[in-house]
Design a protein around this motif. Structure first.
Motif, PDB file in Angstrom:
ATOM      1  N   ASN A  40       0.830  -1.199   0.000  1.00  0.00           N
ATOM      2  CA  ASN A  40       0.000   0.000   0.000  1.00  0.00           C
ATOM      3  C   ASN A  40       0.866   1.251   0.000  1.00  0.00           C
ATOM      4  O   ASN A  40       2.057   1.209   0.321  1.00  0.00           O
ATOM      5  N   PHE A  41       0.238   2.379  -0.339  1.00  0.00           N
ATOM      6  CA  PHE A  41       0.973   3.635  -0.391  1.00  0.00           C
ATOM      7  C   PHE A  41       1.665   3.982   0.928  1.00  0.00           C
ATOM      8  O   PHE A  41       2.792   4.499   0.920  1.00  0.00           O
ATOM      9  N   PRO A  42       1.053   3.723   2.092  1.00  0.00           N
ATOM     10  CA  PRO A  42       1.774   4.012   3.342  1.00  0.00           C
ATOM     11  C   PRO A  42       3.121   3.291   3.465  1.00  0.00           C
ATOM     12  O   PRO A  42       4.015   3.776   4.169  1.00  0.00           O
ATOM     13  N   ASP A  43       3.274   2.137   2.789  1.00  0.00           N
ATOM     14  CA  ASP A  43       4.570   1.454   2.823  1.00  0.00           C
ATOM     15  C   ASP A  43       5.671   2.323   2.220  1.00  0.00           C
ATOM     16  O   ASP A  43       6.822   2.277   2.648  1.00  0.00           O
ATOM     17  N   THR A  44       5.311   3.116   1.211  1.00  0.00           N
ATOM     18  CA  THR A  44       6.305   3.989   0.584  1.00  0.00           C
ATOM     19  C   THR A  44       6.719   5.118   1.520  1.00  0.00           C
ATOM     20  O   THR A  44       7.831   5.640   1.404  1.00  0.00           O
ATOM     21  N   LEU A  45       5.816   5.501   2.413  1.00  0.00           N
ATOM     22  CA  LEU A  45       6.093   6.601   3.342  1.00  0.00           C
ATOM     23  C   LEU A  45       6.815   6.137   4.598  1.00  0.00           C
ATOM     24  O   LEU A  45       7.739   6.799   5.077  1.00  0.00           O
ATOM     25  N   ILE A  46       6.400   4.989   5.133  1.00  0.00           N
ATOM     26  CA  ILE A  46       6.920   4.554   6.429  1.00  0.00           C
ATOM     27  C   ILE A  46       8.407   4.240   6.352  1.00  0.00           C
ATOM     28  O   ILE A  46       9.147   4.475   7.311  1.00  0.00           O
ATOM     29  N   ILE A  47       8.880   3.749   5.197  1.00  0.00           N
ATOM     30  CA  ILE A  47      10.307   3.446   5.075  1.00  0.00           C
ATOM     31  C   ILE A  47      11.146   4.720   4.939  1.00  0.00           C
ATOM     32  O   ILE A  47      12.360   4.692   5.171  1.00  0.00           O
ATOM     33  N   GLN A  48      10.494   5.835   4.579  1.00  0.00           N
ATOM     34  CA  GLN A  48      11.196   7.122   4.485  1.00  0.00           C
ATOM     35  C   GLN A  48      11.034   7.968   5.749  1.00  0.00           C
ATOM     36  O   GLN A  48      11.468   9.116   5.785  1.00  0.00           O
ATOM     37  N   ASN A  49      10.369   7.391   6.760  1.00  0.00           N
ATOM     38  CA  ASN A  49      10.076   8.100   8.016  1.00  0.00           C
ATOM     39  C   ASN A  49       9.157   9.299   7.770  1.00  0.00           C
ATOM     40  O   ASN A  49       9.249  10.323   8.457  1.00  0.00           O
ATOM     41  N   LEU A  50       8.231   9.154   6.822  1.00  0.00           N
ATOM     42  CA  LEU A  50       7.320  10.227   6.459  1.00  0.00           C
ATOM     43  C   LEU A  50       5.880   9.921   6.834  1.00  0.00           C
ATOM     44  O   LEU A  50       4.992  10.736   6.570  1.00  0.00           O
ATOM     45  N   TYR A  51       5.626   8.769   7.452  1.00  0.00           N
ATOM     46  CA  TYR A  51       4.255   8.382   7.772  1.00  0.00           C
ATOM     47  C   TYR A  51       3.887   8.856   9.171  1.00  0.00           C
ATOM     48  O   TYR A  51       4.751   9.225   9.973  1.00  0.00           O
TER      49      TYR A  51
END
Length: 324
Positions: A40-51
């Motif tokens: 999901n899109f949150p996976d792209t954010l959480i690995i960048q510390n942006l979630y």
């Protein structure tokens, strides 16, 4: 056991596959032998510390999965080892085994394939909560879905039709829009080649869309909002296009319209009983054949980084799933 791990924040290329210890469930928890993982899109954010949620390093991404219960902790009486379940974990699911709290687990519908189940909860759950509780979408109303061929967008198209709305799907290519038509969209807008605001007004006879579902944000938000109907509801789902838009506040004033935030993850924690009711309804609709989840691509667990990159590059049509 093997897991995809984020050991330092950054793009998916920084993810590694490593062996980690088999986790043991604590009180009120279950351990699941993972068969498939929804990307999901949150996976792209959480690995960048942006979630919104920021787990401590190292951690495994993956917010939802489907599999078989392999162990139960103290106090668990309504789930048994060997049962097939879906788990909404937030993170940690890109692994061969994962721990989930009992409240994060629902039993799969009979005959439901693991790959379909793995990608079911977050996207359908988000769209169902958005349209039902946040927008109060009514039969006969017009629903405009931006990013309509993506993971959450496509479920909003489906659910809008199930709930009796007229659905306009907006996306960036004719290929994506053809998929939206196949999933039930009544009208389509290619916002890469057409003026979004003008087309909304043309397709609604000047009235505008009663509900706008926006997981895209960025430059599409303002022209979409200018095409909203009187007493319309603008659902803020996310910002897949990048920038968080800033809408002129005179627009909701003159339209008598509402800007409505949708944070499904927080909703599941704040109102767990209502969340369970929503999931039961969604699984009934699936069992009745009203919902037909679309998985466009499968990746093996070892290629979790490639799957997240596929998502980041906006290549997904419907769901992407890791198989374990």
């Amino acid at each position: 056991m093997k897991a995809v791990l984020c050991v330092e924040h950054g793009g998916p290329e920084k993810l590694v596959v490593a062996d980690i210890a088999l986790p043991e469930p604590g009180r009120g928890q279950v351990r699941i032998s993972v068969k498939a993982v929804g990307v999901n899109f949150p996976d792209t954010l959480i690995i960048q510390n942006l979630y919104q949620f920021k787990p401590a390093l190292p951690f495994s991404p993956g917010g939802e999965c489907a599999g078989i219960v392999s162990a139960i902790g103290e106090g668990i009486t309504d789930v048994a080892v060997g049962e097939q379940v879906i788990a909404m974990t937030g993170h940690g699911a890109m692994a061969e085994e994962v721990i989930a709290n009992r409240g994060q687990v629902v039993k799969m519908a009979p005959g439901m394939p693991f790959d379909i189940a793995a990608g079911f909860t977050m996207t359908y759950g988000t769209s169902h909560h958005a349209l039902k509780q946040r927008a109060n979408l009514q039969p006969g109303e017009t629903l405009l879905v931006l990013g309509a061929a993506g993971g959450v967008g496509l479920t909003a198209v489906e659910l809008g039709k199930v709930m009796g709305a007229r659905v306009i799907a907006a996306a960036s290519s004719d290929e994506k829009l053809e998929l939206c038509r196949q999933m039930g969209a009544d009208e389509v807008i290619n916002y890469a080649t057409e003026d979004l605001k003008d087309r909304i007004k043309q397709l609604t006879g000047g009235k505008g869309a009663d509900v706008i579902y926006d997981p895209v944000g960025d430059r599409f938000a303002e022209p979409a909002f200018r095409g909203i109907a009187w007493n319309g509801r603008y659902l803020v789902i996310g910002f897949a296009a990048g920038a968080i838009p800033a809408l002129p506040l005179n627009l909701p004033l003159i339209k008598g319209a509402s800007i409505v935030g949708v944070f499904w993850g927080a909703f599941t924690q704040a109102e767990p009983a209502l969340h369970r009711e929503n999931m039961e309804e969604l699984l009934r609709w699936y069992a009745d054949g009203k919902l037909k989840p679309h998985v466009s691509r499968h990746f093996p667990l070892a290629e979790g980084a490639e799957a997240i990159r596929w998502m980041m590059d906006r290549k997904a049509l419907g769901k992407i799933v890791l198989t374990v």
